[in-house]
Design a protein around this motif. Structure first.
Motif, PDB file in Angstrom:
ATOM      1  N   VAL A 241       0.787  81.410 -40.189  1.00 41.76           N
ATOM      2  CA  VAL A 241       0.233  82.289 -39.165  1.00 41.76           C
ATOM      3  C   VAL A 241       1.299  82.734 -38.170  1.00 41.76           C
ATOM      4  O   VAL A 241       1.432  83.919 -37.854  1.00 41.76           O
ATOM      5  CB  VAL A 241      -0.915  81.572 -38.421  1.00 41.76           C
ATOM      6  N   LEU A 242       2.065  81.782 -37.666  1.00 42.46           N
ATOM      7  CA  LEU A 242       3.057  82.056 -36.629  1.00 42.46           C
ATOM      8  C   LEU A 242       4.353  81.318 -36.923  1.00 42.46           C
ATOM      9  O   LEU A 242       4.331  80.163 -37.361  1.00 42.46           O
ATOM     10  CB  LEU A 242       2.536  81.593 -35.260  1.00 42.46           C
ATOM     11  N   ASP A 243       5.476  81.982 -36.648  1.00 37.28           N
ATOM     12  CA  ASP A 243       6.763  81.314 -36.795  1.00 37.28           C
ATOM     13  C   ASP A 243       7.250  80.727 -35.477  1.00 37.28           C
ATOM     14  O   ASP A 243       8.209  79.955 -35.439  1.00 37.28           O
ATOM     15  CB  ASP A 243       7.805  82.281 -37.361  1.00 37.28           C
ATOM     16  N   ARG A 244       6.581  81.069 -34.378  1.00 40.63           N
ATOM     17  CA  ARG A 244       6.920  80.526 -33.063  1.00 40.63           C
ATOM     18  C   ARG A 244       5.661  80.524 -32.205  1.00 40.63           C
ATOM     19  O   ARG A 244       4.697  81.240 -32.507  1.00 40.63           O
ATOM     20  CB  ARG A 244       8.023  81.349 -32.397  1.00 40.63           C
ATOM     21  N   PRO A 245       5.618  79.728 -31.142  1.00 38.44           N
ATOM     22  CA  PRO A 245       4.388  79.625 -30.337  1.00 38.44           C
ATOM     23  C   PRO A 245       3.974  80.966 -29.745  1.00 38.44           C
ATOM     24  O   PRO A 245       4.814  81.817 -29.447  1.00 38.44           O
ATOM     25  CB  PRO A 245       4.770  78.634 -29.233  1.00 38.44           C
ATOM     26  N   TYR A 246       2.667  81.108 -29.575  1.00 38.11           N
ATOM     27  CA  TYR A 246       2.130  82.274 -28.874  1.00 38.11           C
ATOM     28  C   TYR A 246       1.018  81.772 -27.967  1.00 38.11           C
ATOM     29  O   TYR A 246      -0.032  81.313 -28.431  1.00 38.11           O
ATOM     30  CB  TYR A 246       1.587  83.320 -29.837  1.00 38.11           C
ATOM     31  N   ALA A 247       1.257  81.858 -26.650  1.00 38.03           N
ATOM     32  CA  ALA A 247       0.324  81.318 -25.662  1.00 38.03           C
ATOM     33  C   ALA A 247      -0.210  82.421 -24.765  1.00 38.03           C
ATOM     34  O   ALA A 247       0.561  83.155 -24.131  1.00 38.03           O
ATOM     35  CB  ALA A 247       1.007  80.244 -24.815  1.00 38.03           C
ATOM     36  N   LEU A 248      -1.506  82.512 -24.706  1.00 37.82           N
ATOM     37  CA  LEU A 248      -2.217  83.431 -23.814  1.00 37.82           C
ATOM     38  C   LEU A 248      -2.848  82.600 -22.709  1.00 37.82           C
ATOM     39  O   LEU A 248      -3.304  81.477 -22.942  1.00 37.82           O
ATOM     40  CB  LEU A 248      -3.275  84.164 -24.622  1.00 37.82           C
ATOM     41  N   ILE A 249      -2.892  83.135 -21.499  1.00 38.33           N
ATOM     42  CA  ILE A 249      -3.620  82.442 -20.438  1.00 38.33           C
ATOM     43  C   ILE A 249      -4.638  83.390 -19.811  1.00 38.33           C
ATOM     44  O   ILE A 249      -4.380  84.573 -19.612  1.00 38.33           O
ATOM     45  CB  ILE A 249      -2.695  81.860 -19.345  1.00 38.33           C
ATOM     46  N   GLY A 250      -5.821  82.829 -19.536  1.00 38.47           N
ATOM     47  CA  GLY A 250      -6.841  83.576 -18.824  1.00 38.47           C
ATOM     48  C   GLY A 250      -6.622  83.439 -17.327  1.00 38.47           C
ATOM     49  O   GLY A 250      -6.355  82.336 -16.831  1.00 38.47           O
ATOM     50  N   VAL A 251      -6.741  84.543 -16.610  1.00 38.52           N
ATOM     51  CA  VAL A 251      -6.472  84.523 -15.169  1.00 38.52           C
ATOM     52  C   VAL A 251      -7.485  85.398 -14.439  1.00 38.52           C
ATOM     53  O   VAL A 251      -7.822  86.494 -14.894  1.00 38.52           O
ATOM     54  CB  VAL A 251      -5.030  85.002 -14.866  1.00 38.52           C
ATOM     55  N   SER A 252      -8.004  84.899 -13.334  1.00 47.49           N
ATOM     56  CA  SER A 252      -8.904  85.682 -12.490  1.00 47.49           C
ATOM     57  C   SER A 252      -8.075  86.602 -11.598  1.00 47.49           C
ATOM     58  O   SER A 252      -7.165  86.145 -10.904  1.00 47.49           O
ATOM     59  CB  SER A 252      -9.756  84.763 -11.609  1.00 47.49           C
ATOM     60  N   ALA A 253      -8.403  87.879 -11.624  1.00 47.46           N
ATOM     61  CA  ALA A 253      -7.674  88.844 -10.794  1.00 47.46           C
ATOM     62  C   ALA A 253      -8.595  89.988 -10.417  1.00 47.46           C
ATOM     63  O   ALA A 253      -9.407  90.437 -11.244  1.00 47.46           O
ATOM     64  CB  ALA A 253      -6.443  89.374 -11.525  1.00 47.46           C
ATOM     65  N   LEU A 254      -8.464  90.452  -9.193  1.00 47.66           N
ATOM     66  CA  LEU A 254      -9.257  91.586  -8.730  1.00 47.66           C
ATOM     67  C   LEU A 254      -8.408  92.453  -7.815  1.00 47.66           C
ATOM     68  O   LEU A 254      -7.856  91.968  -6.821  1.00 47.66           O
ATOM     69  CB  LEU A 254     -10.502  91.122  -7.974  1.00 47.66           C
ATOM     70  N   ALA A 255      -8.306  93.723  -8.171  1.00 43.61           N
ATOM     71  CA  ALA A 255      -7.576  94.687  -7.354  1.00 43.61           C
ATOM     72  C   ALA A 255      -8.560  95.649  -6.693  1.00 43.61           C
ATOM     73  O   ALA A 255      -9.499  96.132  -7.334  1.00 43.61           O
ATOM     74  CB  ALA A 255      -6.576  95.467  -8.207  1.00 43.61           C
ATOM     75  N   THR A 256      -8.345  95.915  -5.428  1.00 41.23           N
ATOM     76  CA  THR A 256      -9.127  96.912  -4.704  1.00 41.23           C
ATOM     77  C   THR A 256      -8.162  97.766  -3.886  1.00 41.23           C
ATOM     78  O   THR A 256      -6.988  97.420  -3.719  1.00 41.23           O
ATOM     79  CB  THR A 256     -10.147  96.246  -3.749  1.00 41.23           C
ATOM     80  N   ASP A 257      -8.664  98.855  -3.379  1.00 41.10           N
ATOM     81  CA  ASP A 257      -7.796  99.748  -2.617  1.00 41.10           C
ATOM     82  C   ASP A 257      -7.336  99.110  -1.308  1.00 41.10           C
ATOM     83  O   ASP A 257      -6.264  99.429  -0.805  1.00 41.10           O
ATOM     84  CB  ASP A 257      -8.519 101.067  -2.338  1.00 41.10           C
ATOM     85  N   GLU A 258      -8.166  98.212  -0.766  1.00 43.50           N
ATOM     86  CA  GLU A 258      -7.816  97.539   0.485  1.00 43.50           C
ATOM     87  C   GLU A 258      -7.869  96.027   0.285  1.00 43.50           C
ATOM     88  O   GLU A 258      -8.802  95.503  -0.328  1.00 43.50           O
ATOM     89  CB  GLU A 258      -8.770  97.949   1.610  1.00 43.50           C
ATOM     90  N   GLU A 259      -6.892  95.325   0.837  1.00 44.33           N
ATOM     91  CA  GLU A 259      -6.792  93.876   0.661  1.00 44.33           C
ATOM     92  C   GLU A 259      -8.027  93.142   1.190  1.00 44.33           C
ATOM     93  O   GLU A 259      -8.541  92.218   0.547  1.00 44.33           O
ATOM     94  CB  GLU A 259      -5.543  93.362   1.383  1.00 44.33           C
ATOM     95  N   LYS A 260      -8.533  93.559   2.329  1.00 45.85           N
ATOM     96  CA  LYS A 260      -9.688  92.890   2.929  1.00 45.85           C
ATOM     97  C   LYS A 260     -10.897  92.971   2.022  1.00 45.85           C
ATOM     98  O   LYS A 260     -11.680  92.003   1.913  1.00 45.85           O
ATOM     99  CB  LYS A 260      -9.991  93.517   4.288  1.00 45.85           C
ATOM    100  N   GLU A 261     -11.071  94.095   1.358  1.00 42.28           N
ATOM    101  CA  GLU A 261     -12.223  94.257   0.461  1.00 42.28           C
ATOM    102  C   GLU A 261     -12.114  93.341  -0.751  1.00 42.28           C
ATOM    103  O   GLU A 261     -13.125  92.822  -1.242  1.00 42.28           O
ATOM    104  CB  GLU A 261     -12.352  95.710   0.013  1.00 42.28           C
TER     105      GLU A 261
END
Length: 362
Positions: A241-261
């Motif tokens: 399947v793979l000749d070298r490691p492949y690692a994915l990570i799940g991450v919570s992220a949210l972008a808005t137009d304003e930081e406070k929002e």
């Protein structure tokens, strides 16, 4: 299975491929139908903006999460998309017979050839009582303890290669490879790549030993991320399947137009998690409900700790946070889940992240 079905192509100026994890969240005042319609919109957006893959996760007995049946949701998403990879992040293997999963994902592969990922976890995706109801047994540790054997059985069903003398030798997962060996049969060039998911070291080590891609749940187990990835890489053995490691990570992220929002929106996710951890799961609260809630000192401390691992702010701030996380972990792919109750807010967040990385509109 070709490695290029696993390794994504970097789009825009992103350091690694970017993907989407959809928890199919149901917020206060909304229905599961609303949540699933949002998933279709988000999958289409992910496809049109160059995100590599789109996964849904198996959860049970959680009113605010409508993803109890990943295979059903993925079939629906496959009918509304054309290019983006679709998969489970993941299916909880101990909850199901391996043959059932092989047939479900063989069917999905037939629906969307070359676009299906099969991510597997060993946790129940719910509380102990619900897990017992799912498995029709009170011996809940059996599924977790038997995970390597279940995985081996599932893999043999997917490849249709039980050895002679095995009791399942004449049992075939259909759709599957057996159809190519029957008169007039044609071999499909694909079968769903198997990923192992984890939030600790067990699956990291197993994925490494088997030479499989590994996905780590950084979004709810951030303290274990680097130790688990180190263990995966140290344990890795090259495979077909793979000749070298492949690692994915799940991450919570949210972008808005304003930081406070952004802070205002992600606080709803923190309150939802507080309720879940204290045995009071419910719909995802709106920002207005969250602002009206009186947090205890302990709850406020938990919320601050939880949000420390949620990357949120303006698009530039989110990009900087994601880039820093990728550098610290060496992740080969980032899978982003949005921590906000509103449909438009989540869609807007992924648009802003795509723009911050210069992802093309396809």
């Amino acid at each position: 299975m070709a490695a290029d079905e696993i390794r994504g192509e970097v789009q825009g100026s992103a350091p690694v491929p970017l993907s989407v994890l959809d928890l199919v969240m149901v917020s206060s005042g909304r229905t599961a139908t609303d949540a699933l319609r949002t998933s279709v919109k988000l999958a289409r957006l992910a496809e049109s903006r160059g995100f590599h893959r789109y996964w849904v996760a198996e959860h049970h007995s959680m009113p605010g999460v409508a993803s109890s049946s990943p295979a059903v949701i993925l079939a629906h998403l496959a009918a509304h998309t054309e290019r983006v990879r679709l998969g489970s992040g993941g299916v909880m293997l101990p909850n199901h017979a391996p043959l059932i999963i092989a047939e479900q994902f063989g069917t999905l592969e037939a629906m969307a050839p070359g676009r299906i990922d099969l991510g597997l976890g060993r946790a129940p995706g719910t509380d102990g009582a619900t897990a017992a109801a799912l498995r029709r047994t009170d011996h809940l540790n059996e599924g977790a303890d038997d995970f390597p054997e279940q995985l081996a059985e599932l893999t043999r069903f997917l490849d249709d290669d039980f050895p002679d003398g095995h009791p399942y030798r004449r049992i075939h997962a259909i759709p599957g490879p057996i159809q190519s060996t029957t008169p007039g049969g044609v071999q499909s060039p694909h079968r769903p790549p198997v990923w192992l998911l984890g939030s600790s070291g067990f699956s990291a080590r197993l994925a490494g030993m088997l030479g499989l891609p590994f996905a780590f749940a950084h979004h709810f187990s951030a303290r274990n991320t680097i130790p688990a990835l180190d263990l995966y890489r140290e344990s890795f053995r090259p495979s077909a399947v793979l000749d070298r490691p492949y690692a994915l990570i799940g991450v919570s992220a949210l972008a808005t137009d304003e930081e406070k929002e952004a802070r205002r929106q992600v606080m709803s996710g923190a309150l939802s998690m507080i309720r879940l951890r204290t045995g009071r799961p419910g719909l995802i609260p709106t920002p207005e409900e969250t602002e009206a809630y009186e947090f205890s000192a302990l709850e406020r401390e938990f919320a601050d700790s939880w949000l420390a691992d949620v990357i949120h702010g303006t698009p530039d701030e989110v990009r900087a946070g994601l880039d820093d996380l990728q550098k610290r972990t060496g992740a080969d792919e980032l899978m982003i889940t949005s921590n906000a109750p509103g449909m438009e807010v989540r869609l807007r967040s992924f648009e802003l992240i795509a723009d911050a990385y210069g992802l093309p509109t396809l």
